[in-house]
Design an enzyme around this catalytic site. Structure first.
Site, PDB file in Angstrom:
ATOM      1  N   ASP A  54      -5.471 -15.069   1.614  1.00 52.18           N
ATOM      2  CA  ASP A  54      -4.588 -14.305   0.945  1.00 52.18           C
ATOM      3  C   ASP A  54      -5.119 -13.409   0.038  1.00 52.18           C
ATOM      4  OD1 ASP A  54      -2.449 -12.961  -0.646  1.00 52.18           O
ATOM      5  OD2 ASP A  54      -1.263 -15.035  -0.680  1.00 52.18           O
ATOM      6  N   SER A 134      -5.810   6.305   2.862  1.00 59.21           N
ATOM      7  CA  SER A 134      -4.732   7.041   3.746  1.00 59.21           C
ATOM      8  C   SER A 134      -4.721   8.273   3.399  1.00 59.21           C
ATOM      9  CB  SER A 134      -3.491   6.094   3.678  1.00 59.21           C
ATOM     10  OG  SER A 134      -2.595   6.757   4.474  1.00 59.21           O
ATOM     11  N   TYR A 147       3.850   2.838  -0.656  1.00 62.75           N
ATOM     12  CA  TYR A 147       2.594   2.826   0.182  1.00 62.75           C
ATOM     13  C   TYR A 147       1.565   3.790  -0.250  1.00 62.75           C
ATOM     14  CZ  TYR A 147      -0.634   2.920   4.210  1.00 62.75           C
ATOM     15  OH  TYR A 147      -1.877   2.963   4.900  1.00 62.75           O
ATOM     16  N   LYS A 151      -2.044   3.983  -2.306  1.00 54.85           N
ATOM     17  CA  LYS A 151      -3.234   4.420  -1.630  1.00 54.85           C
ATOM     18  C   LYS A 151      -3.946   5.486  -2.835  1.00 54.85           C
ATOM     19  CE  LYS A 151      -3.362   2.059   1.969  1.00 54.85           C
ATOM     20  NZ  LYS A 151      -4.311   0.957   2.131  1.00 54.85           N
TER      21      LYS A 151
END
Length: 253
Positions: A54, A134, A147, A151
């Site tokens: 993890d 990304s 998200y 990034k």
């Protein structure tokens, strides 16, 4: 050559592992679910180590990296921080718990990876960190808000460490693909207008090939695909509001 890869059980992590194994690398393959990784280890018993990991657990991360490096005389050529999660939906329709999880895995996981790998990268000629960023780090993307923010954080960390660790002989860069056909994206319950506008035109193997290029021709940020490369370059030389206007046009429902 050896590499530690997080998120190695599927998608881009798996494709990158396959590409490196074909090139003779020894790998640490780390993920939460590792059943499929043991199949890879059976095929390459002398070159693959598997870790249940993890990435939000810094102690476990440090132990895994140290164990793998110890198998290679304390050396680590590549740390590939690939593990990540995504939730596509309106910001207010995603739970706070899920937002926190995205930040924990996508940002803290990369922090832990860099910190855990540093002592071994420092002692390895030509060492690199490759972080999975990304296209959404170019400008905030609606329905990808947290998200996208995660990034941006990865991008900033990459830039800072690439300068800070230069004296240690470590190159830090990131890979910036647009939408990729991986389980992380195809499993989403909700779509987004920008996905419909741009399409999903990349495979995990396409991104793995970009990683291979990064190993020999090092960039701070490596955009993937010609269309996004042109958009990324456009965003670097034009006023930021123009990039925002383009994103708004692509995000219209």
């Amino acid at each position: 050559m050896n590499a530690f890869i997080t998120g190695a059980a599927s998608g881009i992590g798996k494709a990158t592992a396959d590409a490196l194994l074909k090139r003779g690398w020894s790998l640490a393959l780390a993920d939460i679910a590792v059943d499929d990784l043991y199949v890879v280890k059976e095929e390459y018993p002398d070159r693959v180590s598997v870790y249940v990991l993890d990435v939000t657990d810094e102690s476990a991360f440090s132990s895994a990296v140290a164990d793998f490096a110890a198998q290679h005389n304390g050396k680590l050529r590549l740390m590939f921080n690939c593990a990540g999660v995504l939730e596509v939906n309106r910001f207010t329709d995603i739970s706070t718990r899920r937002h926190d999880q995205i930040i924990d895995i996508n940002v803290k996981g990369v922090l832990h990876g860099c910190r855990s790998a540093y002592p071994f990268l420092r002692d390895t000629p030509g060492a690199q960190v490759i972080n999975m960023s990304s296209a959404s780090a170019t400008y905030g993307i609606p329905e990808f808000a947290v998200y996208s923010a995660s990034k941006f954080a990865v991008q900033g960390l990459t830039e800072a460490l690439n300068i800070e660790w230069r004296k240690d002989g470590i190159h830090v860069g990131d890979i910036m693909p647009p939408f990729v056909k991986t389980p992380m994206l195809t499993s989403q319950e909700h779509g987004a207008a920008i996905i419909d506008a741009l399409g999903v035109n990349l495979t995990a193997e396409d991104v793995a090939e970009a990683v291979m290029k990064q190993l020999s021709f090092k960039l701070t940020h490596r955009p993937v695909s010609l269309p996004f490369t042109l958009l990324f370059l456009f965003s670097q030389i034009t006023p930021r509001p123009l990039t925002g206007l383009l994103i708004r046009l692509l995000s219209r429902h």
